[in-house]
Scaffold this motif. Structure first.
Motif, PDB file in Angstrom:
ATOM      1  N   THR A 121      -0.920  33.007  21.655  1.00 18.33           N
ATOM      2  CA  THR A 121      -0.066  32.942  20.467  1.00 18.33           C
ATOM      3  C   THR A 121       1.421  33.033  20.814  1.00 18.33           C
ATOM      4  O   THR A 121       2.259  33.081  19.917  1.00 18.33           O
ATOM      5  N   ALA A 122       1.740  33.052  22.103  1.00 19.39           N
ATOM      6  CA  ALA A 122       3.136  33.142  22.531  1.00 19.39           C
ATOM      7  C   ALA A 122       3.878  31.851  22.189  1.00 19.39           C
ATOM      8  O   ALA A 122       3.286  30.772  22.138  1.00 19.39           O
ATOM      9  N   TYR A 123       5.169  31.970  21.985  1.00 19.97           N
ATOM     10  CA  TYR A 123       6.006  30.798  21.740  1.00 19.97           C
ATOM     11  C   TYR A 123       6.093  29.953  23.007  1.00 19.97           C
ATOM     12  O   TYR A 123       6.040  28.729  22.955  1.00 19.97           O
ATOM     13  N   ALA A 124       6.226  30.630  24.147  1.00 22.13           N
ATOM     14  CA  ALA A 124       6.352  29.915  25.418  1.00 22.13           C
ATOM     15  C   ALA A 124       5.775  30.745  26.554  1.00 22.13           C
ATOM     16  O   ALA A 124       5.715  31.970  26.481  1.00 22.13           O
ATOM     17  N   ILE A 125       5.364  30.030  27.604  1.00 24.32           N
ATOM     18  CA  ILE A 125       4.872  30.654  28.825  1.00 24.32           C
ATOM     19  C   ILE A 125       5.653  30.048  29.986  1.00 24.32           C
ATOM     20  O   ILE A 125       5.734  28.823  30.113  1.00 24.32           O
ATOM     21  N   ILE A 126       6.220  30.912  30.802  1.00 24.65           N
ATOM     22  CA  ILE A 126       6.909  30.469  32.011  1.00 24.65           C
ATOM     23  C   ILE A 126       5.962  30.698  33.173  1.00 24.65           C
ATOM     24  O   ILE A 126       5.566  31.831  33.457  1.00 24.65           O
ATOM     25  N   ALA A 127       5.572  29.621  33.830  1.00 28.98           N
ATOM     26  CA  ALA A 127       4.666  29.701  34.979  1.00 28.98           C
ATOM     27  C   ALA A 127       5.501  29.784  36.241  1.00 28.98           C
ATOM     28  O   ALA A 127       6.273  28.869  36.543  1.00 28.98           O
ATOM     29  N   THR A 128       5.388  30.892  36.971  1.00 26.51           N
ATOM     30  CA  THR A 128       6.163  31.087  38.192  1.00 26.51           C
ATOM     31  C   THR A 128       5.277  30.950  39.422  1.00 26.51           C
ATOM     32  O   THR A 128       4.055  30.842  39.309  1.00 26.51           O
ATOM     33  N   GLY A 129       5.902  31.050  40.565  1.00 23.76           N
ATOM     34  CA  GLY A 129       5.171  31.054  41.822  1.00 23.76           C
ATOM     35  C   GLY A 129       4.963  32.460  42.353  1.00 23.76           C
ATOM     36  O   GLY A 129       4.650  32.639  43.523  1.00 23.76           O
ATOM     37  N   GLU A 130       5.119  33.458  41.481  1.00 26.20           N
ATOM     38  CA  GLU A 130       5.000  34.865  41.888  1.00 26.20           C
ATOM     39  C   GLU A 130       3.639  35.126  42.519  1.00 26.20           C
ATOM     40  O   GLU A 130       2.599  34.813  41.932  1.00 26.20           O
ATOM     41  N   SER A 131       3.634  35.725  43.734  1.00 28.29           N
ATOM     42  CA  SER A 131       2.374  35.988  44.433  1.00 28.29           C
ATOM     43  C   SER A 131       1.842  37.401  44.219  1.00 28.29           C
ATOM     44  O   SER A 131       0.691  37.683  44.566  1.00 28.29           O
ATOM     45  N   ALA A 132       2.640  38.302  43.654  1.00 31.67           N
ATOM     46  CA  ALA A 132       2.151  39.660  43.384  1.00 31.67           C
ATOM     47  C   ALA A 132       1.033  39.599  42.342  1.00 31.67           C
ATOM     48  O   ALA A 132       1.099  38.809  41.394  1.00 31.67           O
ATOM     49  N   LEU A 133       0.028  40.446  42.516  1.00 29.56           N
ATOM     50  CA  LEU A 133      -1.077  40.500  41.564  1.00 29.56           C
ATOM     51  C   LEU A 133      -0.689  41.353  40.358  1.00 29.56           C
ATOM     52  O   LEU A 133       0.082  42.301  40.481  1.00 29.56           O
ATOM     53  N   TYR A 134      -1.221  41.009  39.208  1.00 31.43           N
ATOM     54  CA  TYR A 134      -0.929  41.700  37.952  1.00 31.43           C
ATOM     55  C   TYR A 134       0.585  41.751  37.693  1.00 31.43           C
ATOM     56  O   TYR A 134       1.124  42.760  37.263  1.00 31.43           O
ATOM     57  N   ALA A 135       1.242  40.638  37.941  1.00 31.76           N
ATOM     58  CA  ALA A 135       2.688  40.546  37.764  1.00 31.76           C
ATOM     59  C   ALA A 135       3.073  39.893  36.436  1.00 31.76           C
ATOM     60  O   ALA A 135       4.246  39.638  36.196  1.00 31.76           O
ATOM     61  N   ASN A 136       2.100  39.626  35.572  1.00 29.00           N
ATOM     62  CA  ASN A 136       2.362  38.971  34.292  1.00 29.00           C
ATOM     63  C   ASN A 136       3.030  39.937  33.317  1.00 29.00           C
ATOM     64  O   ASN A 136       2.664  41.104  33.247  1.00 29.00           O
ATOM     65  N   ILE A 137       3.993  39.403  32.559  1.00 30.03           N
ATOM     66  CA  ILE A 137       4.648  40.223  31.529  1.00 30.03           C
ATOM     67  C   ILE A 137       4.783  39.427  30.251  1.00 30.03           C
ATOM     68  O   ILE A 137       4.822  38.192  30.256  1.00 30.03           O
ATOM     69  N   MET A 138       4.826  40.134  29.149  1.00 28.16           N
ATOM     70  CA  MET A 138       5.041  39.522  27.846  1.00 28.16           C
ATOM     71  C   MET A 138       6.223  40.228  27.193  1.00 28.16           C
ATOM     72  O   MET A 138       6.242  41.461  27.095  1.00 28.16           O
ATOM     73  N   LEU A 139       7.208  39.438  26.762  1.00 27.16           N
ATOM     74  CA  LEU A 139       8.400  39.972  26.111  1.00 27.16           C
ATOM     75  C   LEU A 139       8.400  39.598  24.642  1.00 27.16           C
ATOM     76  O   LEU A 139       8.020  38.484  24.291  1.00 27.16           O
ATOM     77  N   GLN A 140       8.830  40.504  23.796  1.00 28.88           N
ATOM     78  CA  GLN A 140       8.984  40.226  22.365  1.00 28.88           C
ATOM     79  C   GLN A 140      10.474  40.209  22.053  1.00 28.88           C
ATOM     80  O   GLN A 140      11.189  41.169  22.323  1.00 28.88           O
ATOM     81  N   LYS A 141      10.928  39.099  21.489  1.00 25.64           N
ATOM     82  CA  LYS A 141      12.352  38.898  21.259  1.00 25.64           C
ATOM     83  C   LYS A 141      12.851  39.722  20.090  1.00 25.64           C
ATOM     84  O   LYS A 141      12.201  39.837  19.053  1.00 25.64           O
ATOM     85  N   GLY A 142      14.041  40.265  20.279  1.00 30.68           N
ATOM     86  CA  GLY A 142      14.701  41.030  19.238  1.00 30.68           C
ATOM     87  C   GLY A 142      15.794  40.228  18.562  1.00 30.68           C
ATOM     88  O   GLY A 142      15.831  38.994  18.639  1.00 30.68           O
ATOM     89  N   VAL A 143      16.713  40.931  17.951  1.00 35.69           N
ATOM     90  CA  VAL A 143      17.794  40.330  17.187  1.00 35.69           C
ATOM     91  C   VAL A 143      19.082  40.397  18.013  1.00 35.69           C
ATOM     92  O   VAL A 143      19.411  41.433  18.595  1.00 35.69           O
ATOM     93  N   VAL A 144      19.820  39.300  18.036  1.00 35.15           N
ATOM     94  CA  VAL A 144      21.125  39.285  18.678  1.00 35.15           C
ATOM     95  C   VAL A 144      22.109  39.895  17.688  1.00 35.15           C
ATOM     96  O   VAL A 144      22.239  39.418  16.558  1.00 35.15           O
ATOM     97  N   THR A 145      22.794  40.946  18.101  1.00 32.40           N
ATOM     98  CA  THR A 145      23.697  41.648  17.183  1.00 32.40           C
ATOM     99  C   THR A 145      25.164  41.470  17.540  1.00 32.40           C
ATOM    100  O   THR A 145      26.024  41.937  16.823  1.00 32.40           O
ATOM    101  N   ASP A 146      25.469  40.837  18.660  1.00 32.43           N
ATOM    102  CA  ASP A 146      26.860  40.651  19.083  1.00 32.43           C
ATOM    103  C   ASP A 146      27.478  39.478  18.389  1.00 32.43           C
ATOM    104  O   ASP A 146      26.965  38.459  18.238  1.00 32.43           O
TER     105      ASP A 146
END
Length: 146
Positions: A121-146
């Motif tokens: 259900t993510a808006y986007a997935i960035i597929a990297t070449g990261e070789s570390a195991l369990y290196a996946n992260i999910m970020l939830q976007k906030g509000v730009v206040t500047d």
């Protein structure tokens, strides 16, 4: 090229980050993550020559984490029985602390198969070449206040 924008952020990735709204989620995946099959309803951006930490650091320079949820960044929890060390998580904590005052308190964990379900259900997935195991992260976007 633009001033003040990390060079690792491609035009395609910048466009996607800009399109995302409050509460939209972004997955930054390691090289083992099934990005194409999880991202059938998401935008998949290939960054195979890069690791997760360098992308995370660059993204958090322009991407606010959601302040309306307790854990706007989530890691894929290690499966019981997997004898895997996750030193990359310490690197993530250091990076988040540079960009969000909550530091490590902004980071949670999601069970592996739940992480897969939420990735669909993510808006986007960035597929990297990261070789570390369990290196996946999910970020939830906030509000730009500047």
């Amino acid at each position: 090229m633009l001033k003040g924008v990390p060079k690792i952020l491609s035009p395609e990735l910048l466009k996607v980050l800009c399109e995302m709204g409050h509460s939209d989620r972004l997955v930054i995946s390691d090289g083992n993550f099934p990005a194409e099959s999880m991202g059938k309803d998401a935008i998949v951006i290939r960054c195979d020559g890069h690791g997760v930490p360098e992308l995370l650091d660059a993204i958090l320079q322009v991407f606010p984490l959601d302040t309306y949820v307790e854990k706007p960044m989530n890691l894929m929890e290690v499966m019981k029985g997997d004898n895997v060390e996750t030193p990359i998580w310490e690197t993530y904590k250091e990076i988040v602390a540079k960009h969000d005052s909550r530091g490590a308190d902004a980071i949670g964990q999601i069970e592996r198969f739940e992480f897969y379900d939420e990735s669909k259900t993510a808006y986007a997935i960035i597929a990297t070449g990261e070789s570390a195991l369990y290196a996946n992260i999910m970020l939830q976007k906030g509000v730009v206040t500047d």
